[in-house]
Design a protein around this motif. Sequence first.
Motif, short mmCIF file in Angstrom:
data_model
loop_
_atom_site.label_atom_id
_atom_site.label_comp_id
_atom_site.label_asym_id
_atom_site.label_seq_id
_atom_site.Cartn_x
_atom_site.Cartn_y
_atom_site.Cartn_z
N GLU B 36 24.38 44.37 16.10
CA GLU B 36 24.97 45.35 15.20
C GLU B 36 24.12 45.35 13.94
O GLU B 36 23.81 44.27 13.41
N VAL B 37 23.74 46.53 13.48
CA VAL B 37 22.90 46.65 12.29
C VAL B 37 23.65 47.46 11.24
O VAL B 37 24.29 48.45 11.56
N ARG B 38 23.57 47.02 9.97
CA ARG B 38 24.13 47.81 8.88
C ARG B 38 23.16 47.81 7.70
O ARG B 38 22.64 46.75 7.32
N LEU B 39 22.93 48.98 7.14
CA LEU B 39 22.08 49.12 5.96
C LEU B 39 22.91 49.69 4.82
O LEU B 39 23.68 50.63 5.00
N GLN B 40 22.70 49.10 3.63
CA GLN B 40 23.36 49.59 2.43
C GLN B 40 22.31 49.93 1.39
O GLN B 40 21.26 49.27 1.32
N GLY B 41 22.57 50.94 0.59
CA GLY B 41 21.62 51.29 -0.47
C GLY B 41 22.00 52.62 -1.08
O GLY B 41 23.16 53.01 -1.05
N ASP B 42 21.02 53.29 -1.63
CA ASP B 42 21.29 54.56 -2.30
C ASP B 42 21.09 55.70 -1.30
O ASP B 42 19.96 56.12 -1.04
N PHE B 43 22.19 56.18 -0.73
CA PHE B 43 22.12 57.27 0.23
C PHE B 43 22.88 58.50 -0.28
O PHE B 43 23.42 59.28 0.50
N ASP B 44 22.88 58.65 -1.61
CA ASP B 44 23.55 59.82 -2.19
C ASP B 44 22.95 61.13 -1.69
O ASP B 44 23.69 62.07 -1.35
N LEU B 83 14.63 40.79 12.10
CA LEU B 83 15.21 42.15 12.08
C LEU B 83 15.56 42.60 10.66
O LEU B 83 15.19 43.70 10.25
N VAL B 84 16.26 41.77 9.90
CA VAL B 84 16.60 42.21 8.54
C VAL B 84 15.34 42.43 7.71
O VAL B 84 15.26 43.38 6.92
N ASP B 85 14.35 41.55 7.90
CA ASP B 85 13.09 41.75 7.16
C ASP B 85 12.47 43.09 7.51
O ASP B 85 12.02 43.84 6.64
N ARG B 86 12.45 43.38 8.80
CA ARG B 86 11.88 44.65 9.25
C ARG B 86 12.62 45.85 8.65
O ARG B 86 11.98 46.81 8.20
N PHE B 87 13.94 45.78 8.63
CA PHE B 87 14.69 46.95 8.16
C PHE B 87 14.51 47.15 6.65
O PHE B 87 14.44 48.29 6.18
N LEU B 88 14.36 46.05 5.92
CA LEU B 88 14.08 46.20 4.48
C LEU B 88 12.69 46.82 4.26
O LEU B 88 12.50 47.64 3.35
N PRO B 92 12.79 51.87 2.49
CA PRO B 92 12.62 51.46 1.09
C PRO B 92 13.86 51.66 0.23
O PRO B 92 14.05 50.97 -0.78
N GLY B 93 14.73 52.58 0.60
CA GLY B 93 15.92 52.82 -0.22
C GLY B 93 17.04 51.84 0.03
O GLY B 93 18.11 51.93 -0.59
N VAL B 94 16.83 50.91 0.94
CA VAL B 94 17.90 49.98 1.32
C VAL B 94 17.91 48.76 0.42
O VAL B 94 16.86 48.16 0.17
N ASP B 95 19.07 48.40 -0.07
CA ASP B 95 19.23 47.20 -0.89
C ASP B 95 19.65 45.99 -0.08
O ASP B 95 19.40 44.86 -0.46
N ARG B 96 20.40 46.26 0.99
CA ARG B 96 20.92 45.15 1.79
C ARG B 96 20.84 45.52 3.28
O ARG B 96 21.29 46.60 3.67
N ALA B 97 20.29 44.60 4.05
CA ALA B 97 20.29 44.77 5.51
C ALA B 97 21.09 43.63 6.11
O ALA B 97 20.99 42.48 5.66
N LEU B 98 21.89 43.99 7.09
CA LEU B 98 22.80 43.03 7.70
C LEU B 98 22.71 43.19 9.21
O LEU B 98 22.78 44.31 9.72
N VAL B 99 22.53 42.08 9.90
CA VAL B 99 22.47 42.12 11.36
C VAL B 99 23.46 41.10 11.90
O VAL B 99 23.43 39.93 11.49
N THR B 100 24.35 41.53 12.76
CA THR B 100 25.26 40.61 13.44
C THR B 100 24.86 40.52 14.90
O THR B 100 24.66 41.54 15.56
N LEU B 101 24.74 39.29 15.39
CA LEU B 101 24.29 39.04 16.76
C LEU B 101 25.36 38.21 17.46
O LEU B 101 25.67 37.10 17.01
N ARG B 134 20.45 40.12 4.18
CA ARG B 134 19.42 39.92 3.16
C ARG B 134 19.45 41.06 2.15
O ARG B 134 19.39 42.23 2.52
N ASP B 135 19.58 40.68 0.91
CA ASP B 135 19.46 41.63 -0.18
C ASP B 135 17.99 41.69 -0.58
O ASP B 135 17.28 40.66 -0.57
N ARG B 136 17.53 42.88 -0.92
CA ARG B 136 16.12 43.06 -1.29
C ARG B 136 15.76 42.10 -2.44
O ARG B 136 16.46 42.02 -3.45
N GLY B 137 14.69 41.38 -2.24
CA GLY B 137 14.23 40.46 -3.28
C GLY B 137 14.89 39.09 -3.23
O GLY B 137 14.53 38.20 -4.00
#
Lengths: 293, 293, 293, 293
Positions: B36-44, B83-88, B92-101, B134-137
Motif C-alpha cells: 500500500e502506498v500513500r503520498l502526502q504533499g501540496d496537491f492543491d 520504495l519510499v526513497d523512490r517516491f520522494l 517532487p511535490g511530496v512531503d511524506r511517502a508511506l509504504v505499508t507491506l 519518510r518525510d522529505r529531508g
Amino acid sequence: MSSLPMGPNRYGKSGIRLAVVDRSRPQHDFTDLEVEVRLQGDFDAAHVDGDNSGVLPTDTMRGTCFALARDGIDSVVGYGVRLVDRFLTASPGVDRALVTLTQHPWEAVVVDGAPHAHTFRPAAGGRPTWTVTRDRGEQATVTGGILGARVLKTTGSAFSGFLRDEYTTLPETRDRVMATTVDARWGTTGPDADHTGMAIDVPATILAAFAGHDASESVQHTLHVMGTAVLDAHPDVTWIRFLLPNEHHILSDLSAYGLDNPGVVYLVADRPYGVIEGVVAREGVTPEVPWDG
Amino acid sequence: MSSLPMGPNRYGKSGIRLAVVDRSRPQHDFTDLEVEVRLQGDFDAAHVDGDNSGVLPTDTMRGTCFALARDGIDSVVGYGVRLVDRFLTASPGVDRALVTLTQHPWEAVVVDGAPHAHTFRPAAGGRPTWTVTRDRGEQATVTGGILGARVLKTTGSAFSGFLRDEYTTLPETRDRVMATTVDARWGTTGPDADHTGMAIDVPATILAAFAGHDASESVQHTLHVMGTAVLDAHPDVTWIRFLLPNEHHILSDLSAYGLDNPGVVYLVADRPYGVIEGVVAREGVTPEVPWDG
Amino acid sequence: MSSLPMGPNRYGKSGIRLAVVDRSRPQHDFTDLEVEVRLQGDFDAAHVDGDNSGVLPTDTMRGTCFALARDGIDSVVGYGVRLVDRFLTASPGVDRALVTLTQHPWEAVVVDGAPHAHTFRPAAGGRPTWTVTRDRGEQATVTGGILGARVLKTTGSAFSGFLRDEYTTLPETRDRVMATTVDARWGTTGPDADHTGMAIDVPATILAAFAGHDASESVQHTLHVMGTAVLDAHPDVTWIRFLLPNEHHILSDLSAYGLDNPGVVYLVADRPYGVIEGVVAREGVTPEVPWDG
Amino acid sequence: MSSLPMGPNRYGKSGIRLAVVDRSRPQHDFTDLEVEVRLQGDFDAAHVDGDNSGVLPTDTMRGTCFALARDGIDSVVGYGVRLVDRFLTASPGVDRALVTLTQHPWEAVVVDGAPHAHTFRPAAGGRPTWTVTRDRGEQATVTGGILGARVLKTTGSAFSGFLRDEYTTLPETRDRVMATTVDARWGTTGPDADHTGMAIDVPATILAAFAGHDASESVQHTLHVMGTAVLDAHPDVTWIRFLLPNEHHILSDLSAYGLDNPGVVYLVADRPYGVIEGVVAREGVTPEVPWDG
C-alpha cells in the motif's frame, strides 16, 4: 391461485458454532466445529397447508447439537452419527437426515519448546469436514473432506501444447508457479472407518503428491496424480472429488522498464481464476458429482 | 460555487499483490506481499484546478513496486525503504511517502519428515506488517506489526469484580475460555533494527506471555502483560499498541434439557464482541494512537 | 518483569445489531442499526493490577443499547446522545464516551404501485453512519457520514497531463469510466442539527455533484467539487472528509483478436485500486484527519 | 502407482468481470457482468497422460468473453448463447458447454428529478443470474435466477403448532418478524423466452407474493406461495427452486431490566440460521435439485 403440489425440498440449520473442551488430561483438547443439519421427507402439509405439526423447529436442531455434546465428543463422526440418529427419532416424517461437521483446527502453542497445556492457535492446513447421511431404515454413510488447503510450488509445473484458437494469447510455459486451494471430498466404506485418522492422513497424502509431482503438465494432471495417490494409500476411501481453483501467479512483464524477469517477480491475481473439478474413483464405484445432478 | 481551498489530503495505491521467488539456493524462498502506498504533499492544484502536472499516477506506484522487486528482496523493510526513497525522488511535490507491506507467510511443506525444496503452504500465525514512512529531508521511520494472530486458552482466565449497574446481567466467572485475534503495531528505533527477526520474535513473545498469564483478570490485564513482555525482551521496540477483540466463547446453558455443563460445551459467538485497545510504551515515548487523532 | 504504566487505551463493544420497529402508524418503520461503543478514561488499575472494580462490562454496553431502545428511536442521533449520557453516568472513571451508529437502510417494497405497509427490502445507496462523542462535562459532538455509496459515470471523466517517470506506462485519456465507492464523514454544528435530514440530503448533494462534474480531470478534482458542494448546500456541515477508492474500469485491449474497442468493453478490476483521501473544510475549521494522527 | 481412469470432470474459468457500455443513445446503458464458464467432455488424456492437446486454456475462455462483447450485448442470454456455441466450436472434445452470467444491476442516478444520462449507482434488489447450457448436437437450455434479494416483513408471519421434543425450547408465536434473502433459480421453455423481462418480473412476483402472504405459518409456507405465484404468472417458467435462509430477528428479552418488549426491539442474528430449500414445478416437470444429485 393454482394448487400445485410441493416438489423436492429439505430444511435445516446452518452456522451452528460450538466448541468442546476435553479437560480430562493435563493437555486439554479443544474441538471447534461448525455444524449444518438438513432433513428431507414428506413436508407437503407444511408447505401447502401451513401445517407445522410435522416440522421440528430448526432451533431444536441447534439445541440438540449442544445437548448431545454435553459428554464430549469422542470422534466428530461419532457425534455426527448420534445426531442423525437423533433427528430420525425425533422427526417421524423424515426420510433422510444429513449432518455436515466442519472443524476449525487448533494446535497447542509451543512455548519454550513444548506444547502449552491449554493455549491454542489455529493450525496451518485446511479445515476437515465430514458429512454423515442416514436414510430411515438404512445404515449411515460418511464422506470426509478437506476445505481451504492452500498449496503452491515455485517450480515443477508446466502448461504447454494446449489447444489454440484465434482468441488464444496465453504463452506456453515449461516452468511456472502453480497454486491452488484444495477442496476435496471423499467417499468412504462407512462410519466405522478411521475418519479422525483420515482427516490427517488423506490431506498429507494430497500434499505429498502435489509436492512430488514435478512433471506436472496442468492442474488436471496433478489432480489425477493426487486422486490416485489417495486411493492407493487409503483403502477406506472409495472415491475422491477435487475442486481446484487455479490461482494464477503471473510472471510480471517488466520490459516496459527495460528489465527482464527471470522467474523473480510475480503478480498474484485474484480473478479471473481457473477451476478444475474432477473425480478419481475405484473401479465400479459411482461417486457423487453435484454438477451432473 | 464557493472557492474553498483543499484541506489535508493524501493519495496512493492499495491492493498491490506481488510475490518474489528467491531461487538462489536449492531451498526456494517465497515472499508474498500486499503493498500500500500513500503520498502526502501540496496537491492543491490537482484538487482545485484539475491540474495533474504534479500527480504521479497510482498506476506508476504499482509499476514501481514490481520494478524495484526485480533483483529480489533482501528484507521487506529494506524494500520498503527503497520504495519510499523512490517516491520522494519521483514526486517532487511530496512531503511524506508511506509504504505499508503486509506479508502472507508461507512455509515449506514437510514431506517424509523434511521440508520440501519448492512446495509451500500458508504458515500458522498472523500476517507480519510493516509501515515505512519518510518525510522529505528526514530519515525513514519504521513500525512493525502482526495482524490476525488468533489465540485462545481454555483455562487461566477470569472476569469478576467488575462495575455493575441496572443493565448488568453478566455472571462473574473465575474460569472461562479467553480468545482473541491479536492485531499489534510497534514503534521501533529505526530502519536498521532487525525487523525480519522481530517479525518472528515479537509475536512469539506475545504468544508466550498470553499463554503464561494464567492469572488473567481480563483482556486488559493480559494486554498489559503482553506489552510489558515485548518491551522487556525487545530493546528496539519503543512502544506497542494492541487491538484485541474479545471473541466470546459462552458456556452453553443446557439446564432446559436437564443437563449441567461443567466447562464442556461452548457457544462460539461472532458478535457482538468486546474490543480492547491499548498501548504500552517506554518512559518518555509518545506512541501513535489513531483513535485520539 | 518491568513495571511500566499503561499508555493510552480505550475499550468497548462492536457488532451490536438491533432493529427497532415503529408500529404506531399503519405504515411501519423499520430501523436496523449496528452500534459500536467505546469508553476512554483512567483504567490503569484494570490493566496493571487486574482490578475490575471500575470496568463496566462490554456485555452491559450491549444490554444498555437494547434497553434504551425499548421506547423506540425518535432519531438515531438522539438515541446515540442518550447512550453516551448513560455510559458517562454508569461509569464514573470514564472521561469520554463514544458511540458509532451505522444504519442498514430498508425501504418499503412497492406492490401494485404503492409502498407496502410492512414489507421492506434494502434500499439502494450507502449506509448512513453517525458518531456521537461526549467528554465528561462537555456537550456531545456529532459527526455524520455515508459508507459504501458506489457511483459510476460512463463519460465526463479524464486523466491526462500527469507527472511521468521511467515507471509510468499509463496512457493518457480524455474519456474514461470513473467509479468509486464514497465513504464520507462530516463534522457538524452539534447534536441539534437535523442529522436525519442530512443523512439523506448530504449524500444526494454528493451524488449530484459527482454526476454534474463532467469536466473531471481526476478523482481528486471531483472530490473537491463534491466537498465544496456539500459545504455550500449544508450550513450545519463544518468539514467533510472523503475516502474514495478509484475502482478501475480498464478499456479492454482487443487488438490481439484484430478488434478495436471504441469505449464498449471494460475489464472491471478489483485490485490494485487507487485511494484518494481528502478534506474540504470551512475557513478556520480544523477537521479530524486520522492518517495524520 | 495405480493406473486408475479419470472419473467425471469439468473445468473452466470463474470470476470473469466485464462491463459493456451502450453509448448509442443519450441515455447510456451500463451492463456489469460476472461470467463463469465450464466445459465437460473427454479429458482423459489431459488428466492421465498430461496431454493438453485437447485443452482450450481457461485464459482463452476469458479472452473469448471479452471479444464476443465487442459489438455490445443485446441481451445477456443472447450473449450467453453465443458463448456456449463458440466454446463447442472451439473445443471439439467438449460435450457440454455451460456459461453462468450474473449481473450487478446499476440504475441511473436521479438528479433534479430526472435520471442522469451517464451516471449510475447499484440498484436495489438482488442480482439476476442466468445459466446457458448446451450439449453438443442439442439446443441450448436456459435457467434464470435471482440472487441475494433480501426481504423482510414486520408482521403477518407466525410459527406455531410445530413438532416438539425434549430439546425444543422455542416459544410459539403468532406474530414475528420474518426475513430472508431470496436465492431462486427457475427452469424455462428455452433461449427464446423473454429472459430480460423475466429477470425483472419474476422477482417482482416473488416480492409481491412475499408481501401479500400475511397468513404465513412458516418460511416453507411462504416458499410454496411464492413458487405458485411465479408459475401462475409466468408461462415460460417450468419450475422454480428457492434457497431461503431464515434470518432470525429475535424479540429481545428485556425482563432482566424490568422492561417488557411489545414488538419494538429485535436482536438481528447472523447465525445459526435456518435454511429452507424447495421446488415448485409444473405437472410432469422434473427440476434440477442439486442436493439430491
